[in-house]
Design a protein around this motif. Structure first.
Motif, short mmCIF file in Angstrom:
data_model
loop_
_atom_site.label_atom_id
_atom_site.label_comp_id
_atom_site.label_asym_id
_atom_site.label_seq_id
_atom_site.Cartn_x
_atom_site.Cartn_y
_atom_site.Cartn_z
N GLY A 98 0.82 -1.21 0.00
CA GLY A 98 0.00 0.00 0.00
C GLY A 98 0.85 1.26 0.00
N GLY A 99 1.92 1.26 0.77
CA GLY A 99 2.82 2.41 0.79
C GLY A 99 3.53 2.61 -0.54
N SER A 147 3.05 5.84 -2.86
CA SER A 147 4.21 6.60 -3.32
C SER A 147 4.22 6.74 -4.84
CB SER A 147 5.51 5.92 -2.86
OG SER A 147 5.58 5.89 -1.46
N ALA A 148 3.85 5.67 -5.53
CA ALA A 148 3.80 5.72 -7.00
C ALA A 148 2.74 6.73 -7.46
CB ALA A 148 3.49 4.34 -7.56
N ILE A 149 1.60 6.77 -6.80
CA ILE A 149 0.56 7.73 -7.15
C ILE A 149 1.06 9.15 -6.91
CG2 ILE A 149 -1.72 8.60 -6.48
CD1 ILE A 149 -2.49 5.64 -6.00
N CYS A 178 10.58 2.28 -9.84
CA CYS A 178 11.01 1.45 -8.70
C CYS A 178 9.86 1.17 -7.74
CB CYS A 178 12.16 2.12 -7.98
SG CYS A 178 13.70 2.16 -8.91
N CYS A 179 9.02 2.15 -7.48
CA CYS A 179 7.86 1.93 -6.59
C CYS A 179 6.90 0.91 -7.19
CB CYS A 179 7.13 3.25 -6.33
SG CYS A 179 7.99 4.33 -5.20
N LEU A 180 6.66 1.03 -8.49
CA LEU A 180 5.77 0.07 -9.13
C LEU A 180 6.38 -1.33 -9.16
CD1 LEU A 180 4.44 2.26 -12.07
CD2 LEU A 180 3.21 1.54 -10.02
N TRP A 181 7.68 -1.41 -9.35
CA TRP A 181 8.36 -2.70 -9.36
C TRP A 181 8.29 -3.34 -7.97
CZ3 TRP A 181 14.24 -3.37 -10.74
CH2 TRP A 181 14.50 -4.71 -10.99
#
Length: 79
Positions: A14-15, A19-21, A60-63
């Motif tokens: 979730g974090g 962060s990606a959003i 990186c966040c999505l990965w």
């Protein structure tokens, strides 16, 4: 995996997605700001560097979120 471990991974996922959003919103705001006020021709090297770093952080966040999702799915199927 323990229930606490699953909860921790869900919170981390979730974090990472939040962060990606946020990073996507920063990119959109920067593009909108250039489109409305300065024009893309006024962009200089630091502007491109900033957008590049934010773009890498978004990937990186999505990965990370994808990896956590796969780990949770793998754990659910094994037990």
């Amino acid at each position: 995996m323990s229930p606490f471990g699953r909860l921790l991974l869900r919170v981390m996922r979730g974090g990472a997605l939040a962060s990606a959003i946020f990073l996507a919103l920063v990119i959109l705001i920067e593009i909108w700001k250039r489109w409305q006020f300065g024009g893309f021709s006024t962009m200089q090297r630091p502007d491109f560097a900033f957008l590049g770093i934010i773009g890498v952080m978004l990937v990186c966040c999505l990965w990370l979120a994808r990896s956590i999702t796969r780990e949770l799915a793998r754990d659910a199927s094994s037990g």
